[in-house]
Design a protein around this motif. Structure first.
Motif, PDB file in Angstrom:
ATOM      1  N   UNK A  88      14.772   0.088  -6.416  1.00 32.89           N
ATOM      2  CA  UNK A  88      13.047  -0.346  -6.687  1.00 32.89           C
ATOM      3  C   UNK A  88      12.373  -0.873  -6.425  1.00 32.89           C
ATOM      4  N   UNK A  89      10.893  -0.643  -6.311  1.00 34.53           N
ATOM      5  CA  UNK A  89       9.100  -0.928  -6.060  1.00 34.53           C
ATOM      6  C   UNK A  89       9.543  -3.079  -6.438  1.00 34.53           C
ATOM      7  N   UNK A  90      10.198  -3.542  -7.481  1.00 34.50           N
ATOM      8  CA  UNK A  90      10.018  -4.948  -7.308  1.00 34.50           C
ATOM      9  C   UNK A  90      10.438  -5.221  -5.771  1.00 34.50           C
ATOM     10  N   UNK A 132      -7.311   2.404 -11.201  1.00 27.90           N
ATOM     11  CA  UNK A 132      -6.327   1.502 -12.287  1.00 27.90           C
ATOM     12  C   UNK A 132      -5.534   1.250 -11.088  1.00 27.90           C
ATOM     13  N   UNK A 133      -5.052   1.752 -10.459  1.00 28.35           N
ATOM     14  CA  UNK A 133      -3.791   1.494  -9.667  1.00 28.35           C
ATOM     15  C   UNK A 133      -4.278  -0.056  -7.548  1.00 28.35           C
ATOM     16  N   UNK A 150       0.472  -3.744 -15.510  1.00 36.58           N
ATOM     17  CA  UNK A 150      -0.353  -3.100 -14.776  1.00 36.58           C
ATOM     18  C   UNK A 150      -1.702  -4.296 -14.691  1.00 36.58           C
ATOM     19  N   UNK A 151      -1.823  -5.424 -15.597  1.00 40.60           N
ATOM     20  CA  UNK A 151      -2.647  -6.327 -15.870  1.00 40.60           C
ATOM     21  C   UNK A 151      -2.509  -7.109 -15.194  1.00 40.60           C
ATOM     22  N   UNK A 152      -0.848  -7.478 -15.415  1.00 46.00           N
ATOM     23  CA  UNK A 152       0.493  -8.860 -15.393  1.00 46.00           C
ATOM     24  C   UNK A 152       0.487  -8.917 -13.729  1.00 46.00           C
ATOM     25  N   UNK A 186       1.222  -1.358  -0.199  1.00 49.44           N
ATOM     26  CA  UNK A 186      -0.167  -0.354   0.014  1.00 49.44           C
ATOM     27  C   UNK A 186       0.653   1.658  -0.414  1.00 49.44           C
ATOM     28  N   UNK A 187       2.000   1.228   0.355  1.00 53.64           N
ATOM     29  CA  UNK A 187       3.169   2.293   0.565  1.00 53.64           C
ATOM     30  C   UNK A 187       3.606   2.942  -0.565  1.00 53.64           C
ATOM     31  N   UNK A 188       3.259   1.581  -1.383  1.00 55.30           N
ATOM     32  CA  UNK A 188       4.483   1.386  -2.901  1.00 55.30           C
ATOM     33  C   UNK A 188       3.485   1.420  -3.956  1.00 55.30           C
ATOM     34  N   UNK A 189       2.062   2.015  -4.242  1.00 46.17           N
ATOM     35  CA  UNK A 189       0.765   3.021  -4.427  1.00 46.17           C
ATOM     36  C   UNK A 189       1.448   3.678  -5.538  1.00 46.17           C
ATOM     37  N   UNK A 190       2.611   4.754  -5.077  1.00 42.48           N
ATOM     38  CA  UNK A 190       2.250   5.973  -6.118  1.00 42.48           C
ATOM     39  C   UNK A 190       3.795   5.365  -7.259  1.00 42.48           C
ATOM     40  N   UNK A 191       4.534   4.889  -6.097  1.00 41.77           N
ATOM     41  CA  UNK A 191       5.814   4.609  -6.953  1.00 41.77           C
ATOM     42  C   UNK A 191       5.062   3.437  -8.366  1.00 41.77           C
ATOM     43  N   UNK A 192       4.171   2.573  -8.006  1.00 42.07           N
ATOM     44  CA  UNK A 192       3.628   2.042  -8.785  1.00 42.07           C
ATOM     45  C   UNK A 192       2.942   2.347 -10.136  1.00 42.07           C
ATOM     46  N   UNK A 193       2.377   3.206  -9.659  1.00 41.04           N
ATOM     47  CA  UNK A 193       0.863   4.392 -10.378  1.00 41.04           C
ATOM     48  C   UNK A 193       2.520   5.186 -11.615  1.00 41.04           C
ATOM     49  N   UNK A 194       3.185   5.325 -10.729  1.00 38.88           N
ATOM     50  CA  UNK A 194       4.325   5.895 -12.191  1.00 38.88           C
ATOM     51  C   UNK A 194       5.134   5.445 -12.704  1.00 38.88           C
TER      52      UNK A 194
END
Length: 470
Positions: free
Chosen positions: A174-176, A58-59, A110-112, A42-50
């Protein structure tokens, strides 16, 4: 020989030996991994969105897909334990969670990522009920309260540690790595389980799977939670009808469960067996209170308070400290005092710690916020262990896996209902009070949390004053 039987009335408490402690540590490690993953991501939502160029709507599917998969998987946990054995099911779920986490980190779109989160949620949903079932069988009725008092603190720590861990990971990687962090934890837990967790009862290989029940219960839960998440995000008109469809499917499952001649996925008759009914209602109402506050407070601190995730996690830390203190306290008291007294005291402390948050419009100091969180943490720790000890110590061993699935299912649904309720109230009050009344709107939404505490208290009054058989 004379003297009481080991589990009979008047028997001294059985010692919690080193093998049980080691097994409990391993089992709670897997549960901790699954629960912590939710708040870390949940903390990484902004990073995933970018990263994926996705809109906030969507995110959000990254979290929603995981939650829907969790509630879909939980009902099947009891049958899986019966069919394949508790340890084997738990290790399989851990390894599946690790594999899904690796796939999430490798997601190219995002779908994957959403698809891999579904796989991750299916595995993660099995870990808490399966771990509880295995632990209840290993501990036995005389030790389960003290064991649960320690391992039960894990869910209360995740809202505190998640933002801190997520912020720390994104600060250096990074986000991964929000997903890769699960790999060493999960692999270590699976390897340790092979040597430290006993095999337990032999699988009941003749047990048949309740196909019709699964086609009603799991989709019903998923549709209900999906509708509630839509309500949470402001879509009251489409969300409520969708949630009602889920309710209808659940009603159909209850009817099926009462009429089937086989073994239902989760037996609705459990609710009529004291103390399961009052215990289940207590945990469901507490799910509303605890998850509702988990939704409101970090959002308030990061919007109205202007804190970042790291600072938010630090301010929430007293709740974790209170939970640890409460766990140590209840470990000493769970076999000495009335379980009903402990549960009602815990609910009272959670309610007391919530009062200050109903007055956010008056800008309480950080000291008041921290003190209230400390009290809520202590109170929350006093509830779970006595309730579960009551339930698990009164059920036959073969019923425990399905009972564990039912309790976890009700807690998850209660959390979803609580989040949706406070979100609707918050949106309504924000619209009514405007930008100048943001803090007051959050405070008024906390009245829903207090109301849930009252419902939990009414349910807890119906718990037996002493544990049956003592």
């Amino acid at each position: 020989m004379t003297g009481p039987e080991p589990d009979g009335p008047g028997a001294p408490p059985e010692r919690i030996d080193a093998p049980l402690v080691r097994a409990a540590f391993v089992l709670v490690l897997g549960t901790f991994m699954a629960i912590l993953d939710t708040t870390i991501v949940s903390v990484g939502v902004p990073a995933l969105s970018a990263e994926f160029g996705a809109t906030p709507v969507e995110i959000q599917w990254v979290g929603t897909a995981y939650l829907l998969a969790v509630v879909t998987a939980v009902p099947a946990s009891g049958w899986l334990v019966d069919r394949f054995g508790g340890r084997r099911t738990w290790i399989g779920a851990v390894l599946a969670f690790v594999a899904a986490s690796a796939l999430c980190g490798l997601a190219w779109s995002l779908p994957s990522l959403v698809a891999f989160r579904v796989l991750q949620g299916l595995a993660g949903g099995l870990l808490p009920p399966t771990g509880q079932a295995v632990l209840a069988r290993l501990a036995g009725p005389r030790r389960i309260g003290r064991v649960i008092s320690i391992v039960g603190v894990v869910p209360m720590l995740s809202p505190v540690l998640g933002p801190i861990a997520g912020g720390a990971i994104l600060g250096v990687a990074a986000w991964p790595w929000l997903f890769y962090v699960n790999l060493p934890i999960g692999i270590a837990a699976a390897l340790l389980a092979l040597s430290l967790v006993p095999r337990g009862d032999a699988p009941a290989r003749g047990a048949s799977f309740d196909v019709r029940g699964a086609l009603l219960l799991s989709p019903g839960l998923a549709v209900l939670v999906y509708g509630l998440t839509m309500v949470e995000r402001g879509g009251v008109l489409p969300g409520v009808p969708i949630a009602l469809v889920g309710v209808l499917l659940l009603v159909a499952f209850v009817r099926h469960g009462l009429r089937t001649t086989g073994t239902p996925l989760i037996d609705p008759r459990l609710v009529t067996r004291p103390p399961f009914g009052p215990a289940a209602l207590t945990l469901a109402a507490l799910g509303v209170a605890l998850f509702g506050a988990v939704f409101l407070l970090p959002l308030y601190l990061q919007t109205a308070g202007g804190l970042d995730p790291w600072e938010t996690g630090l301010l929430l830390a007293p709740q974790g400290a209170g939970a640890l203190a409460g766990a140590l306290l209840v470990n000493r008291l769970v076999d000495r005092l009335s379980p009903r007294l402990l549960v009602m005291t815990g609910i009272g402390l959670v309610a007391l710690g919530t009062v200050a948050f109903t007055r956010l419009g008056q800008d309480p100091s950080d000291f008041v916020v921290a003190g209230s969180l400390l009290v809520r943490g202590v109170g929350g720790a006093l509830i779970g262990a006595p309730v579960m000890a009551l339930v698990y110590s009164t059920l036959a061993r073969e019923v425990i896996p399905r009972a564990a699935g039912a309790l976890n299912m009700l807690s998850t649904v209660g959390g979803s209902v609580g989040t949706a309720l406070v979100a609707v109230v918050l949106q309504a009050r924000l619209a009514a009070l405007g930008p100048a009344g943001v803090a007051a709107a959050f405070g008024q939404a906390f009245w829903v949390v207090l109301a849930a505490c009252l419902v939990a208290l009414v349910a807890a009054v119906r718990l037996p004053p002493v544990r049956p058989g003592r």
